[in-house]
Write an enzyme that holds these catalytic residues in place. Sequence first.
Site, mmCIF file in Angstrom:
data_model
loop_
_atom_site.group_PDB
_atom_site.id
_atom_site.type_symbol
_atom_site.label_atom_id
_atom_site.label_comp_id
_atom_site.label_asym_id
_atom_site.label_seq_id
_atom_site.Cartn_x
_atom_site.Cartn_y
_atom_site.Cartn_z
ATOM 1 C CB SER A 1 -10.439 0.517 73.848
ATOM 2 O OG SER A 1 -9.262 1.001 74.420
ATOM 3 C CG HIS B 1 -11.554 -1.478 83.071
ATOM 4 N ND1 HIS B 1 -11.711 -0.877 81.846
ATOM 5 C CD2 HIS B 1 -11.908 -2.774 82.902
ATOM 6 C CE1 HIS B 1 -12.149 -1.753 80.971
ATOM 7 N NE2 HIS B 1 -12.267 -2.917 81.584
ATOM 8 C CD GLN C 1 -9.293 -6.327 84.685
ATOM 9 O OE1 GLN C 1 -8.433 -6.106 85.514
ATOM 10 N NE2 GLN C 1 -9.629 -5.453 83.738
ATOM 11 C CG ASP C 2 -13.129 -6.090 81.622
ATOM 12 O OD1 ASP C 2 -12.341 -5.988 82.571
ATOM 13 O OD2 ASP C 2 -13.266 -5.211 80.751
ATOM 14 C CD GLU D 1 -4.327 2.429 74.143
ATOM 15 O OE1 GLU D 1 -3.764 2.721 73.073
ATOM 16 O OE2 GLU D 1 -3.815 2.604 75.256
ATOM 17 C CE1 TYR E 1 -7.335 -3.804 72.428
ATOM 18 C CE2 TYR E 1 -6.994 -1.472 72.882
ATOM 19 C CZ TYR E 1 -7.665 -2.659 73.133
ATOM 20 O OH TYR E 1 -8.663 -2.687 74.072
ATOM 21 C CG LEU F 1 -13.986 -13.174 69.025
ATOM 22 C CD1 LEU F 1 -13.799 -11.675 69.231
ATOM 23 C CD2 LEU F 1 -15.471 -13.461 68.896
ATOM 24 N N GLY G 1 -14.753 -13.873 75.734
ATOM 25 C CA GLY G 1 -13.641 -13.406 76.565
ATOM 26 C C GLY G 1 -13.892 -13.719 78.027
ATOM 27 C CB ILE G 2 -15.854 -16.445 79.700
ATOM 28 C CG1 ILE G 2 -16.434 -16.710 81.094
ATOM 29 C CG2 ILE G 2 -15.144 -17.700 79.180
ATOM 30 C CD1 ILE G 2 -17.370 -15.678 81.581
ATOM 31 C CB THR G 3 -10.442 -17.107 80.046
ATOM 32 O OG1 THR G 3 -10.189 -16.585 78.730
ATOM 33 C CG2 THR G 3 -11.054 -18.473 79.923
HETATM 34 P P1 NAP Z 1 -8.324 -9.676 78.805
HETATM 35 O O1 NAP Z 1 -8.220 -9.978 80.266
HETATM 36 O O2 NAP Z 1 -7.056 -9.583 78.029
HETATM 37 O O3 NAP Z 1 -9.259 -10.773 78.154
HETATM 38 C C1 NAP Z 1 -9.322 -10.956 76.773
HETATM 39 C C2 NAP Z 1 -10.153 -12.180 76.498
HETATM 40 O O4 NAP Z 1 -10.238 -12.355 75.085
HETATM 41 C C3 NAP Z 1 -9.580 -13.474 77.069
HETATM 42 O O5 NAP Z 1 -10.618 -14.204 77.655
HETATM 43 C C4 NAP Z 1 -9.053 -14.195 75.845
HETATM 44 O O6 NAP Z 1 -9.125 -15.583 75.948
HETATM 45 C C5 NAP Z 1 -10.078 -13.741 74.816
HETATM 46 N N1 NAP Z 1 -9.634 -13.981 73.442
HETATM 47 C C6 NAP Z 1 -8.477 -13.571 72.859
HETATM 48 N N2 NAP Z 1 -8.447 -13.998 71.584
HETATM 49 C C7 NAP Z 1 -9.597 -14.698 71.376
HETATM 50 C C8 NAP Z 1 -10.148 -15.387 70.261
HETATM 51 N N3 NAP Z 1 -9.486 -15.503 69.087
HETATM 52 N N4 NAP Z 1 -11.365 -15.970 70.389
HETATM 53 C C9 NAP Z 1 -12.043 -15.916 71.575
HETATM 54 N N5 NAP Z 1 -11.560 -15.301 72.670
HETATM 55 C C10 NAP Z 1 -10.356 -14.690 72.557
HETATM 56 O O7 NAP Z 1 -9.136 -8.315 78.558
HETATM 57 P P2 NAP Z 1 -10.073 -7.502 79.577
HETATM 58 O O8 NAP Z 1 -9.217 -6.571 80.348
HETATM 59 O O9 NAP Z 1 -10.963 -8.451 80.268
HETATM 60 O O10 NAP Z 1 -10.892 -6.587 78.568
HETATM 61 C C11 NAP Z 1 -12.141 -7.008 78.037
HETATM 62 C C12 NAP Z 1 -12.402 -6.266 76.742
HETATM 63 O O11 NAP Z 1 -12.436 -4.862 76.983
HETATM 64 C C13 NAP Z 1 -11.347 -6.458 75.667
HETATM 65 O O12 NAP Z 1 -11.978 -6.456 74.417
HETATM 66 C C14 NAP Z 1 -10.461 -5.252 75.807
HETATM 67 O O13 NAP Z 1 -9.796 -4.969 74.596
HETATM 68 C C15 NAP Z 1 -11.499 -4.201 76.164
HETATM 69 N N6 NAP Z 1 -11.005 -3.086 76.945
HETATM 70 C C16 NAP Z 1 -10.315 -3.317 78.092
HETATM 71 C C17 NAP Z 1 -9.870 -2.256 78.843
HETATM 72 C C18 NAP Z 1 -9.123 -2.476 80.129
HETATM 73 O O14 NAP Z 1 -8.530 -1.527 80.625
HETATM 74 N N7 NAP Z 1 -9.161 -3.668 80.703
HETATM 75 C C19 NAP Z 1 -10.168 -0.944 78.431
HETATM 76 C C20 NAP Z 1 -10.910 -0.750 77.273
HETATM 77 C C21 NAP Z 1 -11.350 -1.823 76.540
HETATM 78 P P3 NAP Z 1 -7.843 -16.544 76.186
HETATM 79 O O15 NAP Z 1 -7.889 -16.876 77.646
HETATM 80 O O16 NAP Z 1 -8.125 -17.705 75.306
HETATM 81 O O17 NAP Z 1 -6.612 -15.785 75.761
#
Ligand code: NAP
Length: 340
Positions: A124, A178, A13-14, A126, A148, A58, A9-11
């Site tokens: 999460s 976040h 936010q986190d 959630e 989710y 994944l 998930g390098i692309t």
């Molecule tokens: P995000 O910005 O939506 O990033 C999700 C990442 O997952 C993107 O890099 C996306 O890549 C990648 N991804 C999606 N499907 C994939 C696949 N089949 N194979 C490989 N990569 C895939 O999420 P985030 O906010 O950074 O959150 C990071 C993690 O924390 C997530 O697991 C999220 O569910 C969890 N989380 C987030 C929050 C929050 O408030 N931000 C809170 C609790 C938990 P693409 O660029 O290819 O789409």
Amino acid sequence: MKKTALITGITGQDGSYLAELLLEKGYRVIGLGRKASIIQPSSINYLHGKIEFAYGDLADTVSLVSAVKRFQPDEIYNLASQSHPGESWRLAIETGEITGLGAHRLFDAVREERPDCRIYQASSSEMFGEVIETPQTERTPFNPVNPYAAAKVYAHNIAHIYRKSYGLFIACGILFNHESPRRGMHFITQKVTYGAACIKLGIKNSPTYNEEGEPIVKDGKLSLGNLDAKRDWGYAGDYAEAMWLILQQEKPDDFVIGTGKIRTIRELCQVAFDCVDLHWEDYVIIDPRFVRPTETGPTVADAAKAREVLGWIPRTTFHEMIAMMVDSHLIRLNSALRPA
Ligand code: NAP
């Protein structure tokens, strides 16, 4: 010797905040992502030359096994997921496949190829769903109310099972919402801060679209769902530090990470529109298409364990974070409006 960290998930936010933090700490950082996301220009372009990238999906076991085998990471941060709860009804099977089973595939790849590696699983708030107690701790039962959250509970449970059954070091951060200027544009904080910025600049129909394929600001109005939904919102940069701390503990464990402060979407609108000296009530309208079939919450963290064991506390206030997001939209929109 330099530690190697692999971030899925390098692309996202986190992924970007965590990569920056690990680079500062002297890690070799590998960013795993889907091919199309890695080769296209994106928000992580500035990391090129600083971290290494590898293809990995994944949904594809082979790509995960080969990445773990090739890089032999000391730490893996599993951040990849279909991460939008609201969209998970429309993407229910994909969400289960990636957010749930995808994590399972990764744990199995580590079991086969690098059992000493430490794994951070992005769980999460959630998962608490229709909450059974408030505030929520590591011991609060899960009660998911969307696909989710159900997928995250599955991954969280498998993390525990692999921890106990195979002795793998899989630690789970149960992170509350976040946000940051790097948040995906379909999330509520981005819609509101972007909407406030567009309206301030007199943009009646925004160039960025919502999940219904319409401008986020349409005819000078911002359409939202349930304004009474309550969340605990923190700043993503602060939460990346918590992820790292969670993996530095002696034993794998679970940690709730949040601010402990609860706010409604109504308050979010007020703070964002205050930043541009406008009254939100004049611009925000309710659209039933953005109301979730079942609502999570009220989610609010009791992060006492993280404070005591990790020494982690959130540093950035809600108002500072929202101001940062509004400013970032104003800068980007202003530069797009300026004649070339
Ligand atoms: P995000 O910005 O939506 O990033 C999700 C990442 O997952 C993107 O890099 C996306 O890549 C990648 N991804 C999606 N499907 C994939 C696949 N089949 N194979 C490989 N990569 C895939 O999420 P985030 O906010 O950074 O959150 C990071 C993690 O924390 C997530 O697991 C999220 O569910 C969890 N989380 C987030 C929050 C929050 O408030 N931000 C809170 C609790 C938990 P693409 O660029 O290819 O789409």
